[in-house]
Design a protein around this motif. Structure first.
Motif, mmCIF file in Angstrom:
data_model
loop_
_atom_site.group_PDB
_atom_site.id
_atom_site.type_symbol
_atom_site.label_atom_id
_atom_site.label_comp_id
_atom_site.label_asym_id
_atom_site.label_seq_id
_atom_site.Cartn_x
_atom_site.Cartn_y
_atom_site.Cartn_z
ATOM 1 N N VAL A 194 0.865 -1.182 0.000
ATOM 2 C CA VAL A 194 0.000 0.000 0.000
ATOM 3 C C VAL A 194 0.900 1.230 0.000
ATOM 4 C CG1 VAL A 194 -1.770 1.297 1.244
ATOM 5 C CG2 VAL A 194 -1.800 -1.218 1.284
ATOM 6 N N PHE A 195 0.735 2.083 -1.012
ATOM 7 C CA PHE A 195 1.542 3.291 -1.143
ATOM 8 C C PHE A 195 0.666 4.525 -0.992
ATOM 9 C CE2 PHE A 195 3.715 0.032 -3.605
ATOM 10 C CZ PHE A 195 5.045 0.186 -3.226
ATOM 11 N N PHE A 196 1.246 5.541 -0.354
ATOM 12 C CA PHE A 196 0.629 6.874 -0.304
ATOM 13 C C PHE A 196 1.740 7.867 -0.575
ATOM 14 C CE2 PHE A 196 -0.554 10.884 1.369
ATOM 15 C CZ PHE A 196 -1.938 10.970 1.280
ATOM 16 N N GLY A 197 1.744 8.460 -1.771
ATOM 17 C CA GLY A 197 2.834 9.361 -2.129
ATOM 18 C C GLY A 197 4.166 8.659 -1.990
ATOM 19 N N GLN A 198 5.072 9.252 -1.211
ATOM 20 C CA GLN A 198 6.407 8.673 -1.052
ATOM 21 C C GLN A 198 6.451 7.584 0.013
ATOM 22 O OE1 GLN A 198 5.460 11.590 0.203
ATOM 23 N NE2 GLN A 198 6.786 12.326 1.859
ATOM 24 N N TYR A 199 5.324 7.363 0.710
ATOM 25 C CA TYR A 199 5.297 6.381 1.794
ATOM 26 C C TYR A 199 4.835 5.011 1.293
ATOM 27 C CZ TYR A 199 5.316 10.440 4.965
ATOM 28 O OH TYR A 199 5.625 11.599 5.625
ATOM 29 N N GLU A 200 5.519 3.948 1.745
ATOM 30 C CA GLU A 200 4.965 2.604 1.640
ATOM 31 C C GLU A 200 4.355 2.313 3.000
ATOM 32 O OE1 GLU A 200 5.918 -1.991 0.283
ATOM 33 O OE2 GLU A 200 7.457 -0.444 0.014
ATOM 34 N N VAL A 201 3.032 2.473 3.060
ATOM 35 C CA VAL A 201 2.332 2.519 4.349
ATOM 36 C C VAL A 201 2.522 1.230 5.131
ATOM 37 C CG1 VAL A 201 0.108 2.930 5.479
ATOM 38 C CG2 VAL A 201 0.646 4.095 3.332
ATOM 39 N N ASN A 202 2.501 0.092 4.445
ATOM 40 C CA ASN A 202 2.589 -1.189 5.142
ATOM 41 C C ASN A 202 3.936 -1.404 5.823
ATOM 42 O OD1 ASN A 202 2.771 -1.503 2.031
ATOM 43 N ND2 ASN A 202 4.136 -3.101 2.786
ATOM 44 N N LYS A 203 4.939 -0.590 5.482
ATOM 45 C CA LYS A 203 6.265 -0.737 6.090
ATOM 46 C C LYS A 203 6.550 0.292 7.183
ATOM 47 C CE LYS A 203 8.696 -3.118 2.369
ATOM 48 N NZ LYS A 203 9.858 -3.083 1.449
ATOM 49 N N LEU A 204 5.590 1.196 7.428
ATOM 50 C CA LEU A 204 5.825 2.237 8.431
ATOM 51 C C LEU A 204 5.773 1.671 9.839
ATOM 52 C CD1 LEU A 204 3.675 5.174 6.966
ATOM 53 C CD2 LEU A 204 6.158 4.872 6.820
ATOM 54 N N GLY A 205 6.727 2.088 10.677
ATOM 55 C CA GLY A 205 6.723 1.709 12.087
ATOM 56 C C GLY A 205 5.866 2.672 12.897
ATOM 57 N N ASP A 206 5.604 2.304 14.135
ATOM 58 C CA ASP A 206 4.751 3.125 14.998
ATOM 59 C C ASP A 206 5.268 4.549 15.136
ATOM 60 O OD1 ASP A 206 3.101 0.973 15.354
ATOM 61 O OD2 ASP A 206 3.895 0.423 17.323
ATOM 62 N N SER A 207 6.585 4.714 15.160
ATOM 63 C CA SER A 207 7.156 6.051 15.336
ATOM 64 C C SER A 207 7.006 6.914 14.091
ATOM 65 C CB SER A 207 8.638 5.945 15.709
ATOM 66 O OG SER A 207 9.370 5.334 14.656
ATOM 67 N N GLU A 208 6.791 6.276 12.939
ATOM 68 C CA GLU A 208 6.669 7.015 11.672
ATOM 69 C C GLU A 208 5.230 7.377 11.336
ATOM 70 O OE1 GLU A 208 9.957 5.102 8.794
ATOM 71 O OE2 GLU A 208 8.726 3.604 9.838
ATOM 72 N N LEU A 209 4.276 6.706 11.951
ATOM 73 C CA LEU A 209 2.868 6.892 11.580
ATOM 74 C C LEU A 209 2.335 8.298 11.874
ATOM 75 C CD1 LEU A 209 1.346 3.434 12.553
ATOM 76 C CD2 LEU A 209 1.453 4.432 10.256
ATOM 77 N N PRO A 210 2.659 8.931 13.019
ATOM 78 C CA PRO A 210 2.104 10.268 13.256
ATOM 79 C C PRO A 210 2.450 11.271 12.154
ATOM 80 C CG PRO A 210 2.963 9.367 15.285
ATOM 81 C CD PRO A 210 3.389 8.430 14.193
ATOM 82 N N ALA A 211 3.694 11.277 11.689
ATOM 83 C CA ALA A 211 4.086 12.202 10.615
ATOM 84 C C ALA A 211 3.346 11.876 9.335
ATOM 85 C CB ALA A 211 5.596 12.136 10.395
ATOM 86 N N PHE A 212 3.204 10.595 9.033
ATOM 87 C CA PHE A 212 2.472 10.185 7.823
ATOM 88 C C PHE A 212 1.016 10.636 7.877
ATOM 89 C CE2 PHE A 212 -0.545 6.803 6.531
ATOM 90 C CZ PHE A 212 -0.545 7.067 5.172
ATOM 91 N N ARG A 213 0.387 10.470 9.028
ATOM 92 C CA ARG A 213 -1.060 10.740 9.121
ATOM 93 C C ARG A 213 -1.402 12.218 9.014
ATOM 94 N NH1 ARG A 213 -2.020 6.114 13.682
ATOM 95 N NH2 ARG A 213 -2.334 4.370 12.235
ATOM 96 N N ARG A 214 -0.409 13.091 9.094
ATOM 97 C CA ARG A 214 -0.687 14.521 8.862
ATOM 98 C C ARG A 214 -1.035 14.788 7.403
ATOM 99 N NH1 ARG A 214 4.611 16.263 12.236
ATOM 100 N NH2 ARG A 214 3.939 15.304 14.195
ATOM 101 N N HIS A 215 -0.730 13.842 6.537
ATOM 102 C CA HIS A 215 -1.056 13.984 5.114
ATOM 103 C C HIS A 215 -2.480 13.514 4.804
ATOM 104 C CE1 HIS A 215 3.143 14.847 3.955
ATOM 105 N NE2 HIS A 215 3.454 14.002 4.910
ATOM 106 N N VAL A 216 -3.135 12.927 5.812
ATOM 107 C CA VAL A 216 -4.445 12.307 5.600
ATOM 108 C C VAL A 216 -5.414 12.822 6.650
ATOM 109 C CG1 VAL A 216 -5.686 10.117 5.368
ATOM 110 C CG2 VAL A 216 -3.237 10.210 4.849
ATOM 111 N N GLY A 217 -6.595 13.247 6.222
ATOM 112 C CA GLY A 217 -7.662 13.596 7.158
ATOM 113 C C GLY A 217 -8.747 12.543 7.088
ATOM 114 N N VAL A 218 -9.197 12.075 8.241
ATOM 115 C CA VAL A 218 -10.197 11.001 8.271
ATOM 116 C C VAL A 218 -11.462 11.496 8.965
ATOM 117 C CG1 VAL A 218 -10.666 8.599 8.863
ATOM 118 C CG2 VAL A 218 -8.312 9.323 8.406
ATOM 119 N N VAL A 219 -12.602 11.203 8.339
ATOM 120 C CA VAL A 219 -13.914 11.565 8.881
ATOM 121 C C VAL A 219 -14.700 10.272 9.073
ATOM 122 C CG1 VAL A 219 -16.032 12.882 8.504
ATOM 123 C CG2 VAL A 219 -13.854 13.747 7.614
ATOM 124 N N PHE A 220 -15.243 10.073 10.286
ATOM 125 C CA PHE A 220 -15.929 8.833 10.609
ATOM 126 C C PHE A 220 -17.441 9.029 10.704
ATOM 127 C CE2 PHE A 220 -11.676 8.624 12.475
ATOM 128 C CZ PHE A 220 -11.207 7.407 11.960
#
Length: 227
Positions: A59-85
């Motif tokens: 799973v890719f999002f821009g320059q990120y391969e999301v499935n390879k992100l560690g817990d410490s990397e996820l907060p920075a990645f999620r600033r690129h995504v807004g989620v509405v539930f």
């Protein structure tokens, strides 16, 4: 911008959530992710925001391969995504302004910046006059607009809306859909997961249809079609 490449999500032999799903989403698109409850829509969203990992595939999002992100990397990645539930997820003890501001406060943004940005996004969603109202003082549609404002506060490249009208009456449903279209027209990519046939058919945008974990249809100006 978004790529699902041969993605499987298998919980056990009786629970296959996704089976060999492949699709791309280009910057600036508005797509509907369609299907009945249990079709795999929520699983796609969890994989896209890094809340879960695929059993196989990438799973890719821009320059990120999301499935390879560690817990410490996820907060920075999620600033690129807004989620509405569907269920808004607002803090009951905070008013509309404070609910939106909280998303910046947890990142340690300065108060001066928060004071400038929050009124801007509340104005964008048409809630300038409700900034001091608490969730129990807002209608369902207004709560969802606060949730959208909170999702937009980081100026994300993508808004993911997971059944955002599931708890709303028809009037407020179209209010939220029109707002998501406005956000898309301003340049933000929108991924709308829904099983609302009327909404999907009225948008006349790309539709990716899932059925029992399989991608069965991907059409530009698509319709909600399930056998």
């Amino acid at each position: 911008m978004i790529v699902f490449q041969n993605v499987f999500k298998i919980y056990n032999s009786h629970a296959v959530a996704l089976e060999d799903v492949n699709f791309n989403v280009e910057p600036g698109e508005l797509i509907s992710l369609a299907g009945r409850s249990g079709a795999g829509k929520s699983t796609v969203i969890k994989l896209l925001i890094g809340e879960d990992k695929p059993t196989r595939g990438r799973v890719f999002f821009g320059q990120y391969e999301v499935n390879k992100l560690g817990d410490s990397e996820l907060p920075a990645f999620r600033r690129h995504v807004g989620v509405v539930f569907q269920d808004f997820r607002l803090l009951a003890t905070k008013n509309a302004h404070e609910n939106v501001a909280y998303a910046l406060e947890v990142m340690g943004r300065p108060q001066r910046e928060i004071a400038e940005l929050v009124p801007q996004v509340l104005d964008m969603v048409g809630l300038s006059d409700k900034a001091k109202n608490f969730p129990h003082e807002l209608s369902g549609g207004e709560k969802q607009r606060v949730a959208i404002a909170r999702a937009m506060i980081h100026r994300p490249e993508v808004i993911i809306a997971d059944e955002p009208t599931g708890n709303l009456d028809p009037f407020h449903t179209w209010e939220i859909i029109n707002l998501l279209q406005k956000i898309n027209q301003l340049g933000t990519t929108v991924v709308l997961a829904t099983h609302d046939k009327e909404v999907i058919n009225s948008l006349e945008k790309r539709v990716i249809t899932l059925d029992r974990g399989r991608l069965i249809r991907d059409e530009q100006k698509g319709k909600y079609i399930l056998a």
